[in-house]
Design a protein around this motif. Sequence first.
Motif, PDB file in Angstrom:
ATOM      1  N   GLU A 122       0.059  10.499  -8.861  1.00 17.13           N
ATOM      2  CA  GLU A 122      -0.263  10.849 -10.114  1.00 17.13           C
ATOM      3  C   GLU A 122      -0.409   9.763 -11.213  1.00 17.13           C
ATOM      4  OE1 GLU A 122       3.396  12.640 -11.266  1.00 17.13           O
ATOM      5  OE2 GLU A 122       3.343  14.367 -10.182  1.00 17.13           O
ATOM      6  N   ARG A 123      -0.161   8.574 -11.150  1.00 14.99           N
ATOM      7  CA  ARG A 123      -0.758   7.383 -11.702  1.00 14.99           C
ATOM      8  C   ARG A 123      -1.991   6.907 -11.291  1.00 14.99           C
ATOM      9  NH1 ARG A 123       2.949   4.717 -15.103  1.00 14.99           N
ATOM     10  NH2 ARG A 123       4.757   5.824 -15.400  1.00 14.99           N
ATOM     11  N   GLY A 124      -2.506   7.205 -10.313  1.00 19.89           N
ATOM     12  CA  GLY A 124      -3.949   7.028  -9.850  1.00 19.89           C
ATOM     13  C   GLY A 124      -3.888   5.814  -8.895  1.00 19.89           C
ATOM     14  N   LEU A 125      -2.723   5.316  -8.272  1.00 23.11           N
ATOM     15  CA  LEU A 125      -2.645   4.153  -7.612  1.00 23.11           C
ATOM     16  C   LEU A 125      -3.396   4.559  -6.256  1.00 23.11           C
ATOM     17  CD1 LEU A 125       0.825   2.922  -8.086  1.00 23.11           C
ATOM     18  CD2 LEU A 125      -1.095   2.117  -9.206  1.00 23.11           C
ATOM     19  N   PRO A 126      -4.194   3.725  -5.599  1.00 23.34           N
ATOM     20  CA  PRO A 126      -4.712   3.654  -4.241  1.00 23.34           C
ATOM     21  C   PRO A 126      -3.414   3.768  -3.250  1.00 23.34           C
ATOM     22  CG  PRO A 126      -5.086   1.383  -5.143  1.00 23.34           C
ATOM     23  CD  PRO A 126      -4.443   2.200  -6.191  1.00 23.34           C
ATOM     24  N   VAL A 127      -3.208   4.866  -2.678  1.00 26.63           N
ATOM     25  CA  VAL A 127      -1.791   4.967  -2.008  1.00 26.63           C
ATOM     26  C   VAL A 127      -2.056   5.113  -0.373  1.00 26.63           C
ATOM     27  CG1 VAL A 127       0.519   6.382  -1.567  1.00 26.63           C
ATOM     28  CG2 VAL A 127      -0.299   5.710  -4.137  1.00 26.63           C
ATOM     29  N   ARG A 128      -1.158   4.189   0.238  1.00 32.75           N
ATOM     30  CA  ARG A 128      -0.905   4.631   1.711  1.00 32.75           C
ATOM     31  C   ARG A 128       0.479   4.544   2.160  1.00 32.75           C
ATOM     32  NH1 ARG A 128      -4.390   0.932   3.607  1.00 32.75           N
ATOM     33  NH2 ARG A 128      -2.871  -0.627   4.290  1.00 32.75           N
ATOM     34  N   THR A 129       0.770   5.422   3.096  1.00 31.97           N
ATOM     35  CA  THR A 129       2.319   5.459   3.305  1.00 31.97           C
ATOM     36  C   THR A 129       2.428   5.160   4.696  1.00 31.97           C
ATOM     37  OG1 THR A 129       2.084   7.952   3.774  1.00 31.97           O
ATOM     38  CG2 THR A 129       2.592   7.265   1.635  1.00 31.97           C
ATOM     39  N   GLY A 130       3.662   4.861   4.907  1.00 27.74           N
ATOM     40  CA  GLY A 130       4.040   4.571   6.457  1.00 27.74           C
ATOM     41  C   GLY A 130       5.377   5.144   6.549  1.00 27.74           C
ATOM     42  N   LEU A 131       5.760   5.675   7.798  1.00 25.57           N
ATOM     43  CA  LEU A 131       6.756   6.796   8.125  1.00 25.57           C
ATOM     44  C   LEU A 131       7.204   6.476   9.483  1.00 25.57           C
ATOM     45  CD1 LEU A 131       8.565   9.006   6.957  1.00 25.57           C
ATOM     46  CD2 LEU A 131       7.155  10.551   8.193  1.00 25.57           C
ATOM     47  N   ALA A 132       8.679   6.150   9.451  1.00 24.20           N
ATOM     48  CA  ALA A 132       9.110   5.900  10.768  1.00 24.20           C
ATOM     49  C   ALA A 132      10.522   6.775  10.938  1.00 24.20           C
ATOM     50  CB  ALA A 132       9.590   4.217  11.288  1.00 24.20           C
ATOM     51  N   ASP A 133      10.738   7.256  12.063  1.00 18.18           N
ATOM     52  CA  ASP A 133      11.772   8.111  12.514  1.00 18.18           C
ATOM     53  C   ASP A 133      12.999   7.093  12.867  1.00 18.18           C
ATOM     54  OD1 ASP A 133      13.375   9.785  14.823  1.00 18.18           O
ATOM     55  OD2 ASP A 133      13.163  10.935  13.048  1.00 18.18           O
ATOM     56  N   VAL A 134      14.247   7.205  12.424  1.00 19.55           N
ATOM     57  CA  VAL A 134      15.433   6.571  12.805  1.00 19.55           C
ATOM     58  C   VAL A 134      15.747   6.699  14.325  1.00 19.55           C
ATOM     59  CG1 VAL A 134      17.869   6.055  12.291  1.00 19.55           C
ATOM     60  CG2 VAL A 134      16.354   6.244  10.472  1.00 19.55           C
ATOM     61  N   ALA A 135      15.768   7.756  14.931  1.00 19.09           N
ATOM     62  CA  ALA A 135      15.975   8.099  16.265  1.00 19.09           C
ATOM     63  C   ALA A 135      15.139   7.266  17.180  1.00 19.09           C
ATOM     64  CB  ALA A 135      16.037   9.587  16.217  1.00 19.09           C
ATOM     65  N   THR A 136      13.974   7.120  16.681  1.00 17.54           N
ATOM     66  CA  THR A 136      13.189   6.649  17.760  1.00 17.54           C
ATOM     67  C   THR A 136      12.941   4.873  17.549  1.00 17.54           C
ATOM     68  OG1 THR A 136      11.588   8.249  17.462  1.00 17.54           O
ATOM     69  CG2 THR A 136      10.644   6.138  18.176  1.00 17.54           C
TER      70      THR A 136
END
Length: 497
Positions: free
Chosen positions: A404-418
Motif C-alpha cells: 500500500e505504501r508503494g514499496l518494492p516488495v518481496r516475501t519469504g515464507l518457511a514452514d516451522v515443521a519443515t
Amino acid sequence: MTAQTLVDAVVVGLGPGGEETAGLLGEAGWDVAGVEARLVGGECPYWGCVPSKTMVRAAGLLADGRRIPGMAGTAMVHPEYGPVARAVRRATAGWDDTAAVERLTVRGVRVLRGTGRLTGRDEVTVTGSDGRESVLRASRAIVLAVGGEPVVPAVPGLAATPFWTSREAVEATAAPESLLVLGGGSVGLEIGQAFGRFGTAVAVVEGASRLLPREEPEAGDLLMRVLTEDGLEVHTGNPLTGVDHGPKGFTAWCERGERLTAERLLVAVGRRVDPSRLGVGVLDVDPDVPALPVDDRMRVVPPARGVPGVWAVGDATGRGAYTHLAVRQASVAVGDILGAAGGGVAGGEAGGARGEVPEAVPGTVPGVVPAAGRSRAEYHAVPRVTFTDPEIGAVGRTEAEARERGLPVRTGLADVATSARGRIHRVGNAGFVKLVADTDEGVLVGATAAGPCGGEVLGALTVAVHARVPLETLRATVWAYPTFHRVIGAALEDLGP
C-alpha cells in the motif's frame, strides 16, 4: 476557592508510560505530581498482560498434559479453574496498587487519586471520587498518559446486557460453561482459547473475513485451523446483528442468520482513548480527534517562554496499546523534557518547595539519553505478540501494508515443521516465518514469527527490522540447530537473492 499546588511537572495517567515518565522525572530531582483515577500501573499488571498470561500459561499446561499419551506415557488431566483464579489474584495483588504507589513515592512522586483534565496551558484540575476538585499548576511540563477503554460496538441490545470486557474475564473465579467472544483479535483469542482448555464451550465471532485481521493472512489461517482443532467454534465475516440477555444467558444473532447462545459474552473488539475528557481544547487541539497529535519527541505543544510544554505517551498517542511502546515513549519524552529544561534542574518556586536539589545531568537517569543527543520516537519496528498457542509474533509492516505504501516488495515464507525437525512443542510444529523485504533498500520492513515460541523468535527479527540490517548480512548468519529461530534462515532462502 479551589486550592492550588505548584509543582515542576504533572503526569495525568499512571499506567506503564505515565508511571515511567513520573518516576524518571522524580529521580531527576523534579517535584512531580502523578494523577490516577484507578490503579497505579494501569491495565497491564491488573487486567492485561500479567494476569492474562497467567491464564494462558495455566491453559498451556493442560494442553501439554493432554499430549503426554503416545509420547511420554499416560496421563489424566482434570481441569480446575480455582487455582488459576487464585494465581491471578496473587499476580495482581488482589487488584491493590499499594506497592505500585510506594514504588513511585520512593522515586520522588506524589500520587493523587482522581480524574485529571487540562483547565489551562499550565494547569490540571483533579476531580476526586467524592467530587472535590484540586488544581495542580505545572511550571515545567505536563504529560498526558491516559489509557484507553474497551470499545463497545453498536450492536442492537448489547449495551443493555451484563457483557464482559477483559477485566471481568480476568477477575472471574470460575470458567463459564459457555462463552461467546465478540472479536477475533489478540485479547479475544487469548482469553477464548484459555477458557476453552478449561472446558468452556467457546464461540468466536469476528466481523472481518479472517482472525487477526491486522496481521498477515497466513497468521489468521493458522489460528483458524488450530483453534477449530482445539474445539472452538469460529465465525468470520459474519458480524452480530443483535444481542439479548435473559435468565439462561446470552443469545446473539449473526448476519448470516446463525443464532448463538452462551452463559457469558466477552466484548473484545479493541480499545480507544477519548481526548475530549482531557480538556485538550485549551491546547487548540480538536477534542474529537481519535488520538493526541505528537511529534517525534512526544510533544503535543512545545514549551514556550514562561509556559510549560505538554507531552503525551502511551495509548493516547494512537501508536498502539503496547506496554513496551509506552515505556519507550516515556524515555523519549523525559529525555526531551529534561533537555528542554536545560539539564533537568528543579527550580523556581516548585523546585524550591522541596529544598535545594543537586543539578541533574540528563543521561544520569536510567533509560534517558543526554540532552545533546535526545532520541526520537520511531515506529517502523514496534513488536507485537498474540499469546495464543501457537504464538503470533510480528514486527513492522505486513506485506499488504508495504505494498500500500508503494514499496518494492518481496516475501519469504518457511514452514516451522519443515525447518525445525525434531522439535515437538505444544501444538507440535505448527507455524511459519514470513519476511517482508524492501528490494530497493535490501532490508526487511516487516516479519511474522508464528508457532512455538513465536514471541521469542520475534526478538531476532525485531533487531533486523529496527537496525535495518542488510539482507546479505542476515543471509550470512549461522542459525543454531535445532532451534525454532532457525526457520528465519529458511525464510531468507525462500526470499531469494
